[in-house]
Design an enzyme around this catalytic site. Structure first.
Site, PDB file in Angstrom:
ATOM      1  CB  THR A   1       0.522 -59.807   2.343  1.00  0.00           C
ATOM      2  OG1 THR A   1       1.930 -59.816   2.503  1.00  0.00           O
ATOM      3  CG2 THR A   1       0.050 -58.350   2.480  1.00  0.00           C
ATOM      4  CG  ASP A   2       4.544 -61.737   5.462  1.00  0.00           C
ATOM      5  OD1 ASP A   2       4.410 -61.028   4.442  1.00  0.00           O
ATOM      6  OD2 ASP A   2       5.510 -62.505   5.628  1.00  0.00           O
ATOM      7  CD  GLU A   3       5.186 -57.239   1.455  1.00  0.00           C
ATOM      8  OE1 GLU A   3       5.106 -56.023   1.248  1.00  0.00           O
ATOM      9  OE2 GLU A   3       5.717 -58.025   0.665  1.00  0.00           O
TER      10      GLU A   3
ATOM     11  CE1 TYR B   1       0.208 -56.425  -2.263  1.00  0.00           C
ATOM     12  CE2 TYR B   1       2.057 -56.731  -0.762  1.00  0.00           C
ATOM     13  CZ  TYR B   1       0.936 -57.232  -1.403  1.00  0.00           C
ATOM     14  OH  TYR B   1       0.527 -58.526  -1.180  1.00  0.00           O
TER      15      TYR B   1
ATOM     16  CE  LYS C   1      -3.572 -58.139   0.098  1.00  0.00           C
ATOM     17  NZ  LYS C   1      -4.544 -58.862  -0.769  1.00  0.00           N
TER      18      LYS C   1
HETATM   19  P1  NAD Z   1      -0.643 -61.944  -8.847  1.00  0.00           P
HETATM   20  O1  NAD Z   1      -0.222 -60.533  -9.099  1.00  0.00           O
HETATM   21  O2  NAD Z   1       0.145 -63.058  -9.419  1.00  0.00           O
HETATM   22  O3  NAD Z   1      -2.143 -62.143  -9.371  1.00  0.00           O
HETATM   23  C1  NAD Z   1      -3.147 -61.203  -9.151  1.00  0.00           C
HETATM   24  C2  NAD Z   1      -4.365 -61.580  -9.981  1.00  0.00           C
HETATM   25  O4  NAD Z   1      -5.407 -60.640  -9.689  1.00  0.00           O
HETATM   26  C3  NAD Z   1      -4.121 -61.521 -11.492  1.00  0.00           C
HETATM   27  O5  NAD Z   1      -4.685 -62.664 -12.122  1.00  0.00           O
HETATM   28  C4  NAD Z   1      -4.836 -60.249 -11.931  1.00  0.00           C
HETATM   29  O6  NAD Z   1      -5.317 -60.303 -13.265  1.00  0.00           O
HETATM   30  C5  NAD Z   1      -5.974 -60.202 -10.930  1.00  0.00           C
HETATM   31  N1  NAD Z   1      -6.469 -58.833 -10.731  1.00  0.00           N
HETATM   32  C6  NAD Z   1      -5.737 -57.714 -10.479  1.00  0.00           C
HETATM   33  N2  NAD Z   1      -6.557 -56.642 -10.393  1.00  0.00           N
HETATM   34  C7  NAD Z   1      -7.822 -57.100 -10.582  1.00  0.00           C
HETATM   35  C8  NAD Z   1      -9.105 -56.469 -10.608  1.00  0.00           C
HETATM   36  N3  NAD Z   1      -9.248 -55.149 -10.421  1.00  0.00           N
HETATM   37  N4  NAD Z   1     -10.187 -57.239 -10.796  1.00  0.00           N
HETATM   38  C9  NAD Z   1     -10.075 -58.592 -10.990  1.00  0.00           C
HETATM   39  N5  NAD Z   1      -8.882 -59.225 -11.019  1.00  0.00           N
HETATM   40  C10 NAD Z   1      -7.770 -58.479 -10.798  1.00  0.00           C
HETATM   41  O7  NAD Z   1      -0.784 -62.065  -7.274  1.00  0.00           O
HETATM   42  P2  NAD Z   1      -0.368 -63.264  -6.293  1.00  0.00           P
HETATM   43  O8  NAD Z   1       1.055 -63.164  -5.974  1.00  0.00           O
HETATM   44  O9  NAD Z   1      -0.951 -64.525  -6.794  1.00  0.00           O
HETATM   45  O10 NAD Z   1      -1.170 -62.808  -4.976  1.00  0.00           O
HETATM   46  C11 NAD Z   1      -2.538 -63.157  -4.818  1.00  0.00           C
HETATM   47  C12 NAD Z   1      -3.038 -62.607  -3.488  1.00  0.00           C
HETATM   48  O11 NAD Z   1      -2.275 -63.157  -2.426  1.00  0.00           O
HETATM   49  C13 NAD Z   1      -2.917 -61.090  -3.361  1.00  0.00           C
HETATM   50  O12 NAD Z   1      -4.050 -60.623  -2.688  1.00  0.00           O
HETATM   51  C14 NAD Z   1      -1.661 -60.895  -2.532  1.00  0.00           C
HETATM   52  O13 NAD Z   1      -1.743 -59.716  -1.785  1.00  0.00           O
HETATM   53  C15 NAD Z   1      -1.705 -62.122  -1.634  1.00  0.00           C
HETATM   54  N6  NAD Z   1      -0.406 -62.620  -1.160  1.00  0.00           N
HETATM   55  C16 NAD Z   1       0.608 -62.863  -2.048  1.00  0.00           C
HETATM   56  C17 NAD Z   1       1.801 -63.402  -1.578  1.00  0.00           C
HETATM   57  C18 NAD Z   1       2.938 -63.726  -2.515  1.00  0.00           C
HETATM   58  O14 NAD Z   1       4.019 -64.080  -2.053  1.00  0.00           O
HETATM   59  N7  NAD Z   1       2.759 -63.640  -3.816  1.00  0.00           N
HETATM   60  C19 NAD Z   1       1.965 -63.682  -0.226  1.00  0.00           C
HETATM   61  C20 NAD Z   1       0.906 -63.399   0.654  1.00  0.00           C
HETATM   62  C21 NAD Z   1      -0.285 -62.883   0.166  1.00  0.00           C
HETATM   63  O1  DAU Z   2       5.506 -61.297   2.158  1.00  0.00           O
HETATM   64  C1  DAU Z   2       4.484 -61.521   1.253  1.00  0.00           C
HETATM   65  C2  DAU Z   2       4.696 -60.668   0.015  1.00  0.00           C
HETATM   66  O2  DAU Z   2       5.763 -61.255  -0.710  1.00  0.00           O
HETATM   67  C3  DAU Z   2       3.456 -60.569  -0.862  1.00  0.00           C
HETATM   68  O3  DAU Z   2       2.446 -59.923  -0.147  1.00  0.00           O
HETATM   69  C4  DAU Z   2       3.761 -59.807  -2.148  1.00  0.00           C
HETATM   70  O4  DAU Z   2       2.629 -59.805  -2.995  1.00  0.00           O
HETATM   71  C5  DAU Z   2       4.913 -60.498  -2.849  1.00  0.00           C
HETATM   72  O5  DAU Z   2       5.267 -59.777  -4.013  1.00  0.00           O
HETATM   73  C6  DAU Z   2       6.119 -60.619  -1.918  1.00  0.00           C
HETATM   74  O6  DAU Z   2       6.693 -59.321  -1.647  1.00  0.00           O
HETATM   75  P1  DAU Z   2       8.284 -59.078  -1.622  1.00  0.00           P
HETATM   76  O7  DAU Z   2       8.536 -57.665  -1.875  1.00  0.00           O
HETATM   77  O8  DAU Z   2       8.885 -59.709  -0.417  1.00  0.00           O
HETATM   78  O9  DAU Z   2       8.690 -60.018  -2.903  1.00  0.00           O
HETATM   79  P2  DAU Z   2       9.729 -59.776  -4.100  1.00  0.00           P
HETATM   80  O10 DAU Z   2       9.835 -61.064  -4.828  1.00  0.00           O
HETATM   81  O11 DAU Z   2       9.427 -58.544  -4.858  1.00  0.00           O
HETATM   82  O12 DAU Z   2      11.105 -59.527  -3.331  1.00  0.00           O
HETATM   83  C7  DAU Z   2      11.644 -60.489  -2.438  1.00  0.00           C
HETATM   84  C8  DAU Z   2      12.899 -59.895  -1.824  1.00  0.00           C
HETATM   85  O13 DAU Z   2      13.906 -59.802  -2.853  1.00  0.00           O
HETATM   86  C9  DAU Z   2      12.719 -58.499  -1.284  1.00  0.00           C
HETATM   87  O14 DAU Z   2      13.521 -58.337  -0.119  1.00  0.00           O
HETATM   88  C10 DAU Z   2      13.258 -57.592  -2.402  1.00  0.00           C
HETATM   89  C11 DAU Z   2      14.330 -58.451  -3.040  1.00  0.00           C
HETATM   90  N1  DAU Z   2      14.521 -58.246  -4.486  1.00  0.00           N
HETATM   91  C12 DAU Z   2      13.434 -58.349  -5.299  1.00  0.00           C
HETATM   92  C13 DAU Z   2      13.553 -58.165  -6.668  1.00  0.00           C
HETATM   93  C14 DAU Z   2      12.345 -58.253  -7.564  1.00  0.00           C
HETATM   94  C15 DAU Z   2      15.786 -58.000  -5.011  1.00  0.00           C
HETATM   95  O15 DAU Z   2      16.786 -57.936  -4.263  1.00  0.00           O
HETATM   96  N2  DAU Z   2      15.909 -57.814  -6.358  1.00  0.00           N
HETATM   97  C16 DAU Z   2      14.830 -57.877  -7.216  1.00  0.00           C
HETATM   98  O16 DAU Z   2      15.012 -57.681  -8.447  1.00  0.00           O
END
Ligand code: NAD
Ligand code: DAU
Length: 377
Positions: A134-136, A183, A187
């Site tokens: 992730t970019d975080e 988190y 990562k």
């Molecule tokens: P998500 O939470 O929707 O899905 C995570 C999946 O991993 C689920 O299916 C869960 O059952 C599985 N999982 C969790 N723990 C596990 C374990 N111990 N063993 C096997 N499976 C397990 O996540 P997402 O948003 O799809 O993110 C997927 C990946 O991409 C993550 O690594 C996250 O850090 C990365 N990522 C997410 C975002 C985003 O915006 N969502 C952005 C950049 C990177």
């Molecule tokens: O940048 C990549 C990341 O983006 C991924 O690595 C993470 O897995 C993914 O969850 C996401 O993280 P964020 O924290 O940016 O996403 P989230 O949807 O939780 O929140 C987006 C923005 O909105 C953040 O600034 C917090 C804000 N927010 C979020 C929620 C859930 C609110 O203001 N209210 C809310 O209820």
């Protein structure tokens, strides 16, 4: 059937993983795709209903921390590539329960690396360990231009009406890691382990760091699906702080396409940033969500603006994320395909059309179903 390749995709029942599994199963019928997922609260096999009967798809319920189990599976299936997405992914949960994040994201990744090393035994030819990050991990950027400026970069998909940058700096691949949340700290740690396995053992690894994804099948604890669902049900929209934080949004299928390109053509030991130069302040995106949802529900556009409720800020809330994906775009020719306005319209429509999916997920019913299905195994 003799498959050309056998890949494990971890976390394939989650949001991004399900799009990656779908893309690979459909696009590469000569690859065997094994979806390895523990099915935590975030994993949902309903995300993959359309491909679950395909002959080149197999689901295995397993914890990535189960080193012995993963190694056995890799040996039996002669796995030659891993695309690793499984993780605990929600920042707010990591603030409440950091242990689970360290366990899954750090120890789980290490367990997979060790299993791959034991299985491949130094014969790295044709092997790939691709870690999705992730970019975080880069921390937070300053917001030097709160009103927004013309950004230095453009992409086909970012040339829509809204395309501003809120500062001059962007996350580039050479930036040092400065994670702030449990988190992102977990990562970051997993990214370091992956690179260490390349540097120490010669494992062919790749790491990518992507910006915020949005689209169908995202668990409704994350901003976009949570707010669409709340608007539909006229429930308050909890905006953290003043809603001024900036996130850089990419449509999930564009991320999946980038993963495909990088898995096949990326250079070993490299890092690629993935993003579409698409920065938005939360409050602006929330207004777009309200207008779009209202319109699609046949309500007067903007009627639900009064649902906006400013609440206590997230602890350690990162101010601004903005990804520079120039390297990926220039080196591998990937670019995002969708303008944000179109992506949001598609996304809102999908959640409104799939209320049953949302209801199942919000009620937790999908998990009861798995518990029955796997009882006694
Ligand atoms: P998500 O939470 O929707 O899905 C995570 C999946 O991993 C689920 O299916 C869960 O059952 C599985 N999982 C969790 N723990 C596990 C374990 N111990 N063993 C096997 N499976 C397990 O996540 P997402 O948003 O799809 O993110 C997927 C990946 O991409 C993550 O690594 C996250 O850090 C990365 N990522 C997410 C975002 C985003 O915006 N969502 C952005 C950049 C990177
Ligand atoms: O940048 C990549 C990341 O983006 C991924 O690595 C993470 O897995 C993914 O969850 C996401 O993280 P964020 O924290 O940016 O996403 P989230 O949807 O939780 O929140 C987006 C923005 O909105 C953040 O600034 C917090 C804000 N927010 C979020 C929620 C859930 C609110 O203001 N209210 C809310 O209820």
């Amino acid at each position: 059937m003799n498959y050309e390749r056998t890949l494990i995709i971890t976390g394939g029942a989650g949001f991004i993983g399900s799009h990656v599994v779908r893309l690979f199963v459909n696009k590469y019928p000569r690859y065997k795709i094994i979806n390895l997922d523990k099915l935590t609260y975030a994993g949902n096999l309903a995300n993959l209903k359309d491909i679950e009967d395909k002959p080149n798809y197999r689901f295995v319920r397993m914890d990535i921390c189960d080193f012995e189990g993963v190694l056995k599976l890799m040996q039996e299936e002669q796995v030659d590539g891993i695309i690793h997405l499984a993780a605990e992914s929600h920042v707010d949960r990591s603030i409440k329960d950091p242990f689970t994040f360290a366990q899954t994201n750090v120890m789980g990744t290490l367990s997979l690396l060790q299993a791959a090393k034991a299985c491949w035994e130094g014969d790295w030819e044709g092997k790939r360990f691709y870690h999705i990050s992730t970019d975080e991990v880069y921390g937070a950027l300053e917001m030097t231009h709160p009103e927004g400026i013309e950004p230095p970069f453009t992409t086909k998909a970012s040339s829509g009406e809204h395309h501003l940058a809120y500062g001059e700096k962007f996350f580039t691949e050479d930036l040092k890691y400065q994670p702030h949340s449990p988190y992102s700290a977990a990562k970051a740690s997993s990214d370091h382990f992956v690179r260490a396995f390349h540097d120490t053992f010669g494992m062919p690894t790749i790491v990518t760091n992507c910006s915020n994804n949005y689209g169908p099948y995202q668990f409704p604890e994350k901003l976009i699906p949570l707010f669409i669902n709340n608007i539909r049900h006229r429930k308050p929209l909890p905006v953290y702080g003043k809603g001024e934080n900036v996130r850089d949004w990419l449509y999930v299928e564009d991320h999946a396409r980038a993963i495909d390109v990088i898995f096949h053509n990326g250079r070993i030991a490299e890092t690629y940033n993935i993003g579409g130069f698409n920065e938005w302040k939360n409050i602006d995106i929330i207004k777009v969500l309200i207008r779009t949802t209202d319109r699609l529900l046949g309500r007067p556009e903007g009627a639900d603006m009064d649902l906006i409720t400013f609440v206590t800020d997230r602890a350690g809330h990162d101010l601004r994320y903005a990804i520079d994906s120039t390297k990926l775009q220039k080196e591998l020719g990937w670019e995002p395909s969708l303008q944000f306005e179109e992506g949001i319209e598609r996304t809102v429509r999908w959640y409104l059309d799939n209320q049953e999916w949302l209801d199942n997920v919000t009620s937790g019913d999908y998990q009861k179903y798995y518990e029955q299905m796997y009882a006694g195994r």
